[in-house]
Design an enzyme around this catalytic site. Structure first.
Site, PDB file in Angstrom:
ATOM      1  N   GLY A  99       0.710  -1.221  -0.074  1.00 19.71           N
ATOM      2  CA  GLY A  99       0.135   0.012  -0.053  1.00 19.71           C
ATOM      3  C   GLY A  99       0.760   1.290   0.100  1.00 19.71           C
ATOM      4  O   GLY A  99       0.689   2.229  -0.741  1.00 19.71           O
ATOM      5  N   TYR A 100       2.070   0.982   0.639  1.00 23.85           N
ATOM      6  CA  TYR A 100       2.795   2.356   0.957  1.00 23.85           C
ATOM      7  C   TYR A 100       3.382   2.693  -0.463  1.00 23.85           C
ATOM      8  O   TYR A 100       3.626   3.817  -0.984  1.00 23.85           O
ATOM      9  CB  TYR A 100       3.820   2.253   1.970  1.00 23.85           C
ATOM     10  N   SER A 101       3.968   1.609  -0.895  1.00 21.92           N
ATOM     11  CA  SER A 101       4.704   1.718  -2.378  1.00 21.92           C
ATOM     12  C   SER A 101       3.714   2.372  -3.270  1.00 21.92           C
ATOM     13  O   SER A 101       4.089   3.115  -4.113  1.00 21.92           O
ATOM     14  CB  SER A 101       5.230   0.166  -2.844  1.00 21.92           C
TER      15      SER A 101
END
Length: 251
Positions: free
Chosen positions: A155-157
């Site tokens: 999700g962060y990437s």
């Protein structure tokens, strides 16, 4: 060329870490600060104290960046309380660590909302005011994972990849109307977001060994880049993602 005296800078995630360091750096360059976080005190707490010691004003606002309504309300309150916002630093963010096969829908939705959707909404609303005035600077906090894939943070990437594209898209639309949109991509910095990596001896040493500068960064390393992008020195800089990473991306 690097002074921003008399300007007002809105910095999200300003209570600690990179956001606080950027807010203090902008204040040292002459800006009054509108600081925002989920738990920000009205007076800004320690960050506010530092800004006032530098002779600048600090006004604190609270916002839940996981709530679209809260972000829209923040924009309305800030624009109503301040004559104008000259600099917007979209720094607030979150992270969820889990292998992709175990990364829950709730974690995905929360990270994308905080790290990408909220930043678009705030940029859109504050950007409208900047376009009306024909001038403004918007700075996003991107990431090394704007360029690389990462591990156990899907999700962060995805959110930081999106920030890179949003930076360029807004720059394409707004550069000719007096608004500069750029981003800073920090390397591995000693913050709450990287605490799990710092506490893993094997991963910590592996990362350290790949950094040409020979050390992890600290939040204060981001302040100079933010001052540059906020200042007249960067008036012809648009759609750039500036890495501040100790040389990581050069390896």
């Amino acid at each position: 060329m690097f002074r921003i005296d008399g300007q007002t800078a809105l910095v999200t995630g300003a209570s600690r870490g990179i956001g606080r360091a950027i807010a203090e750096g902008l204040a040292e360059a002459g800006a009054d600060i509108v600081g925002v976080s989920a738990s920000m005190a009205d007076d800004g707490g320690p960050a506010g104290d530092t800004v006032r010691k530098l002779g600048r004003e600090f006004r604190g606002y609270r916002c839940d960046f996981a709530s679209r309504d809260s972000v829209r309300d923040l924009a309305k309150r800030v624009l109503a309380d301040n004559d104008r916002i000259d600099v917007l630093v979209n720094n607030a963010g979150t992270i969820a660590r889990a292998p992709a096969a175990e990364h829950s829908d709730d974690d995905w939705d929360r990270v994308i909302e905080v790290n990408l959707s909220a930043q678009f909404v705030l940029s859109r609303e504050i950007g409208k005011s900047m376009l009306t005035h024909g001038k403004g600077k918007i700075i996003f906090t991107a990431s090394l994972l704007t360029f690389q894939g990462g591990i156990n943070v899907p999700g962060y990437s995805a959110s930081k990849g999106g920030i890179g594209q949003l930076t360029k898209e807004l720059a394409n639309e707004w550069a000719g109307r007096g608004v500069n949109v750029n981003a800073i991509a920090p390397g591995y910095i000693r913050t709450d977001n990287t605490e799990a990596l710092q506490n893993d001896p094997e991963r910590y040493q592996a990362i350290l060994g790949r950094i040409p500068a020979g050390r992890w960064g600290v939040p204060e390393d981001m302040a100079g880049a933010a001052v540059y992008l906020a200042s007249p020195a960067a008036d012809y800089v648009h759609g750039t993602i500036l890495t501040v990473d100790g040389g990581w991306m050069g390896r």
